[in-house]
Design a protein around this motif. Structure first.
Motif, PDB file in Angstrom:
ATOM      1  N   GLY A  43       0.827  -1.211   0.000  1.00 28.60           N
ATOM      2  CA  GLY A  43       0.000   0.000   0.000  1.00 28.60           C
ATOM      3  C   GLY A  43       0.856   1.253   0.000  1.00 28.60           C
ATOM      4  N   VAL A  83      -0.796   2.314   5.739  1.00 25.36           N
ATOM      5  CA  VAL A  83      -2.195   2.360   5.304  1.00 25.36           C
ATOM      6  C   VAL A  83      -2.912   1.045   5.586  1.00 25.36           C
ATOM      7  N   GLU A  84      -2.153  -0.055   5.553  1.00 29.22           N
ATOM      8  CA  GLU A  84      -2.789  -1.357   5.794  1.00 29.22           C
ATOM      9  C   GLU A  84      -3.295  -1.482   7.228  1.00 29.22           C
ATOM     10  N   PRO A 107      -2.359   6.525  -0.313  1.00 30.17           N
ATOM     11  CA  PRO A 107      -1.967   5.958   0.986  1.00 30.17           C
ATOM     12  C   PRO A 107      -1.160   6.945   1.837  1.00 30.17           C
ATOM     13  N   VAL A 110      -3.541   9.451   3.300  1.00 23.89           N
ATOM     14  CA  VAL A 110      -4.297   8.864   4.421  1.00 23.89           C
ATOM     15  C   VAL A 110      -3.455   8.891   5.697  1.00 23.89           C
TER      16      VAL A 110
ATOM     17  N   LYS B   9      -8.416   1.893  -3.531  1.00 21.00           N
ATOM     18  CA  LYS B   9      -7.278   2.822  -3.532  1.00 21.00           C
ATOM     19  C   LYS B   9      -7.069   3.442  -2.151  1.00 21.00           C
ATOM     20  N   LEU B  10      -8.162   3.767  -1.479  1.00 22.30           N
ATOM     21  CA  LEU B  10      -8.047   4.432  -0.174  1.00 22.30           C
ATOM     22  C   LEU B  10      -7.543   3.505   0.921  1.00 22.30           C
ATOM     23  N   THR B  11      -7.715   2.214   0.723  1.00 22.83           N
ATOM     24  CA  THR B  11      -7.218   1.250   1.714  1.00 22.83           C
ATOM     25  C   THR B  11      -5.828   0.742   1.363  1.00 22.83           C
ATOM     26  N   GLY B  12      -5.306   1.145   0.201  1.00 26.30           N
ATOM     27  CA  GLY B  12      -3.989   0.661  -0.217  1.00 26.30           C
ATOM     28  C   GLY B  12      -4.020  -0.738  -0.808  1.00 26.30           C
ATOM     29  N   ARG B  13      -5.220  -1.283  -1.017  1.00 25.46           N
ATOM     30  CA  ARG B  13      -5.307  -2.649  -1.571  1.00 25.46           C
ATOM     31  C   ARG B  13      -5.116  -2.691  -3.083  1.00 25.46           C
ATOM     32  N   GLU B  14      -5.346  -1.564  -3.751  1.00 27.18           N
ATOM     33  CA  GLU B  14      -5.204  -1.524  -5.202  1.00 27.18           C
ATOM     34  C   GLU B  14      -3.776  -1.922  -5.579  1.00 27.18           C
ATOM     35  N   ASP B  19       3.376  -3.654  -7.311  1.00 26.32           N
ATOM     36  CA  ASP B  19       2.750  -4.296  -6.151  1.00 26.32           C
ATOM     37  C   ASP B  19       2.330  -5.739  -6.448  1.00 26.32           C
TER      38      ASP B  19
END
Lengths: 164, 738
Positions: A43, A83-84, A107, A110, B9-14, B19
């Motif tokens: 992230g 972020v995780e 990220p 955030v 995207k906001l959780t960084g999972r994208e 990655d």
């Protein structure tokens, strides 16, 4: 080898997103690379590798830092948040305000927002706090509004919890 | 509707290309030319490296022609005997360890027998600098309407001006990156950060001498592009693929920011001269415009950039006599390429600054001069295209002025300036347009194909090669399909942008995705409904829940439960006629129109310009998603403010970028731009766009630079003609003797 000084490992113990890790890190290894390539915490993004863009922002003992500029061995005995490790409520709130477009800066944004929430600095606006997070898509209005609304919502809910 | 991939995207999972999980791979890197121009004499491999650990690729490892297939095939994949610009790729290396790889790249010394580079694109090249034809100009485009010389002879006032713009770097936050591997069937797969999967596919087929079945290109989540991932991914894609083929294992190549800034394409620098005849009352009588673009060392997309630049050069105005001469000139700089606006920002900057300079000389207000000349329905553009769309362009301007409180602010600024010792406030206007979709016959030549597939569970999958890069394509295309079929958006799936799975619906460029591809999706949805109606023997065209149910039944009755497909291929709107030979006719199917107003404050001590307020009003057909559309406008305005004020590529003596760092290539931060950009939309549906939409993505890049510099002129009284108007340049204008 010409840069032998850059070789060799250092054992470190640290907390990442609340979980304890013991790692042997290279002396020239960046915190960013440990997170991304060793722990799979992808992230956190690399945008510039020189501490300008803020895409790799994480919280180190609660302070926002560019993880591309932090040698991993300096994290020994300290705590890292990425972020995780962020409550999904954050994403849900920010989602309402067009806070993300391409997502590459997101990220880091955030994490800066979490620091604002944790510390609530009186003499710093959201806009000023974000000056170290470059975004090329949004024009920043969506990001700043999203964070302001999220901070407000979080404050309200914590006040409500405090006054049952 | 909110952005579909927003939470991811906001959780960084994208997952972006760097990655993606990958095992047993090598990192790839590139050895580049230290010189602007010359013959490669020798390549020396440093003795401090154990080269047996490295995979090394040079031009001899290329299975097909050593050519990056674009418009022309002049650019080598890896330089063989000569180099034409600093940072041109010569070798590729791969190794499991990134640090070792960096050391190895640094230890290679490329010996160049230098030749005289051509770096100043405005100056005529000397004999020894000529590398193309007789003058290095590889593309000329001319527009001729009426009789410019006679009209100039009869004009009351002739106003001349020269305008210059510099290179601009995209600075997508995610740098260029690719991963390549060969699958068990021998298909070479490439995934990465890119806008146009089929462009990369074509380049791989050509350079690797493979069929379409032997190559597969899959877009990974893309962290910004702005045109910078239109042409360049073909190059890094080929490099990564060559390393993979030689190494026999996956290879990942991710540029660091310095390499990305130095080696990848940028916005074309421009030099534009205007000579304009006016009647005393402000009517435009003749526009004589010369355009010269620095194309860099190879052709890339420059002929098309020049085309858009030329077509937009006369602005959104009525003028009976127009002559435009455009030239793209080959130099020894990094190749310039696609960047949001694609030539139009340079044109509009020059024209809108020139209109302001003219207004001042004519003694007519800048708003009034535009009101007099803005094109009315029934009038013709420079290429003779009759505009008849019903848009009130004067009304658009007046709306923007009213939102900005233009009249009152002008007075307030005058009073402020008179009483303040060192701060100067001003306000500036730009009115402009942007042709939506490909230029001229481009869309016809593309012949885009879109499929929609009714799946076994009744959901519908949209199969297009168009990509999400932050602009919101996934969301808007989902909305378009859902609306057409009467579906819930949750029952629409967008297929991955994977050349093995989707047809070629054309590139994700030119503000064409929502308008052109979206329109094709609507037609493909109609085709699907017609197919389902026939197969299920319905009485009427099924929509919504009925359609979903009918698709389930139809698919369940086929062998293997194959999806039922609806399809559409691009067809030219009936009134669009374009003559490439004479550059006359409908250059675009339609145009978006805009009026922007910028307010600035200039500090006479530091010469720093701050944009304090900004109004952006535009007519873009139908607004499909207001939140996303607003994001496009705000982001485009801010990117253009960066181009106008701070973003400057500096060059070293070999023509390479000397400030290839975000430390000193300065893009706007949250503290450098107004957060209160007032975005206004006027809707006027376009018959051949999805739900009436026109293009939107590039438009906001076109106007702000002129509006901001016009405001600087208003604030200070100087006549700034160069972008970026850095504090240093403004100081030279304001205190010329110091």
């Amino acid at each position: 080898m010409s840069d032998q000084t850059a070789h060799g490992t250092v054992p470190i113990a640290c907390s990442i997103n609340g979980r304890a890790y013991s790692l042997d890190v290279q002396v020239n290894e960046r915190l960013l690379d440990v997170l991304r390539y060793r722990l799979g915490l992808t992230g956190t993004k690399e945008g510039c590798g020189e501490g300008e863009c803020g895409a790799c922002t994480v919280l180190l003992d609660g302070l926002p830092v560019n993880s591309c500029l932090v040698p991993a061995y300096q994290v020994d005995g300290r705590s890292v948040e990425t972020v995780e490790g962020t409550d999904e409520q954050w994403a849900a709130h920010l989602h309402e305000h067009g806070t993300t477009q391409c997502g590459a800066c997101t990220p880091g944004v955030v994490m800066t927002a979490r620091w604002l929430d944790d510390t609530n600095p009186e003499d710093l606006s959201v806009r000023e706090a974000l000056a170290g997070n470059l975004c090329r898509c949004t024009g920043y209005r969506g990001i700043c509004e999203g964070i302001k609304a999220t901070l407000k919502a979080r404050q309200q809910s914590s006040n409500e919890e405090g006054n049952p | 509707m909110k952005r579909i991939e927003g939470i991811s995207k906001l959780t960084g999972r994208e997952r972006y290309v760097d990655d993606l999980p990958l095992e047993g791979f090598l990192w790839g890197a590139t050895v580049r030319s230290p010189a602007a121009r010359g013959r490669i004499k020798a390549i020396h491999f440093g003795t401090d490296i154990d080269w047996s650990q490295f995979v090394i690729v040079d031009h001899r490892d290329i299975p097909g022609p050593n050519e990056v297939a674009m418009i022309e095939r002049d650019m080598p994949i890896l330089a063989a005997s000569e180099v034409r610009h600093a940072h041109e790729a010569i070798l590729c290396l791969a190794h499991p360890d990134r640090h070792e790889l960096r050391r190895a790249v640094a230890s290679v010394r490329v010996e160049i027998e230098p030749e005289e580079p051509y770096l100043d694109f405005v100056a005529e090249p000397t004999q020894s600098q000529i590398q193309y034809g007789s003058d290095n100009v590889f593309k000329h485009i001319a527009v001729n309407k009426g009789d410019v010389e006679q009209a100039l002879a009869e004009a009351d006032v002739i106003i001349e001006g020269v305008y210059e713009t510099g290179a601009q770097e995209h600075v997508y936050i995610e740098p260029q990156g690719m991963v390549a591997w060969e699958d068990d069937a021998g298909v070479l797969r490439l995934t990465g950060s890119l806008q146009c999967p089929y462009y990369v596919l074509n380049a791989l087929m050509h350079g690797l001498n493979r069929t379409a079945e032997q190559v597969r290109v899959i877009q990974a989540s893309t962290g910004g592009a702005f045109g910078g991932k239109e042409d360049y991914p073909s190059i890094i894609g080929l490099h990564t693929a060559l390393l993979t083929l030689k190494a026999g294992c996956p290879v990942k190549m991710i540029y660091d920011r310095g390499e990305d800034l130095a080696a990848t394409t940028k916005r074309h620098p421009s030099h534009i001269r205007h000579r304009t005849g006016f009647a005393r009352d402000g009517r435009l009588l003749a526009q004589d415009i010369d355009i010269r673009l620095d194309a860099g060392a190879y052709v890339t997309l420059s002929p098309v950039v020049l085309s858009r630049c030329v077509i937009h050069a006369a602005g959104p105005y009525q003028c009976a006599n127009v002559r435009i001469n455009g030239q793209a000139v080959m130099t020894n700089r990094v190749p310039f390429g696609a960047f949001r606006g694609f030539g139009a920002p340079q044109s509009h900057f020059a024209n809108e600054r020139h209109m302001d300079a003219a207004a001042r000389q004519l003694g007519i207000g800048p708003a009034e001069l535009r009101r007099i000349n803005l094109i009315r329905d029934g009038q013709q553009t420079a290429t003779g295209q009759v505009i008849n769309d019903g848009t009130d362009r004067v009304g658009l301007l007046d709306d923007a002025l009213s939102r900005a409180d233009y009249g009152r602010l002008r007075e307030a600024h005058r009073a402020f300036n008179a009483s303040n010792p060192y701060r100067r406030r001003g306000i500036g206007i730009a009115t402009f347009h942007h042709g939506a979709g490909f230029t001229g016959s481009g869309e016809v030549d593309l012949a885009s194909v879109v499929n929609v597939a009714g799946l076994a569970d009744g959901r519908v999958e949209v199969q297009v090669a168009n990509t999400e890069m932050g602009q919101g394509a996934l969301t808007v295309l989902t909305q378009i399909a859902a609306a057409r079929l009467g579906y819930d958006t949750n029952d629409i799936v967008i297929a991955p942008a994977d050349t093995a799975l989707v047809p070629n619906s054309g590139p994700t460029v030119a503000s064409r995705t929502a308008m052109v591809v979206g329109f094709l999706i609507e037609q493909a949805c109609d085709d699907l409904q017609a197919g389902v109606m026939q197969a299920a023997a319905c009485d009427q065209r099924p929509v919504g829940a009925h359609l979903k149910q009918a698709i389930q039944i139809v698919v369940s009755q086929t062998e293997d439960h194959q999806p039922i497909i609806g399809s559409a291929t691009y067809g030219k709107p009936p009134d669009v006629h374009w003559d490439e030979a004479t550059y006359t006719g409908s250059a675009y199917g339609t145009y978006a129109w805009a009026a922007y107003v910028a307010s600035v404050e200039v500090d006479l001590r530091t010469f720093v310009t701050t944009v304090t307020d900004f109004v952006a009003v535009q007519e873009i057909g139908t607004v499909l998603n207001e939140g996303l559309a607003r994001g496009q406008i705000e982001g485009g305005v801010v990117q253009a403010i960066g181009w106008a004020l701070s973003e400057e590529c500096l060059w070293d003596e070999q023509g390479g970028m000397s400030n290839a760092q975000l430390t000193n290539y300065i893009i706007p931060t949250s503290c450098d731009v107004p957060l209160n950009i007032d975005v206004g939309f006027v809707e006027n549906p376009y018959a051949y766009g999805a739900q009436g939409a026109k293009g939107i993505g590039e438009l906001p890049m076109d106007g702000p630079a002129a509006a901001v510099l016009n405001a600087i002129a208003d604030a200070t009284g100087v006549n700034p003609t160069v972008v970026p108007m850095t504090p240093e340049r403004l100081m030279e204008l304001l205190v010329p003797n110091e």
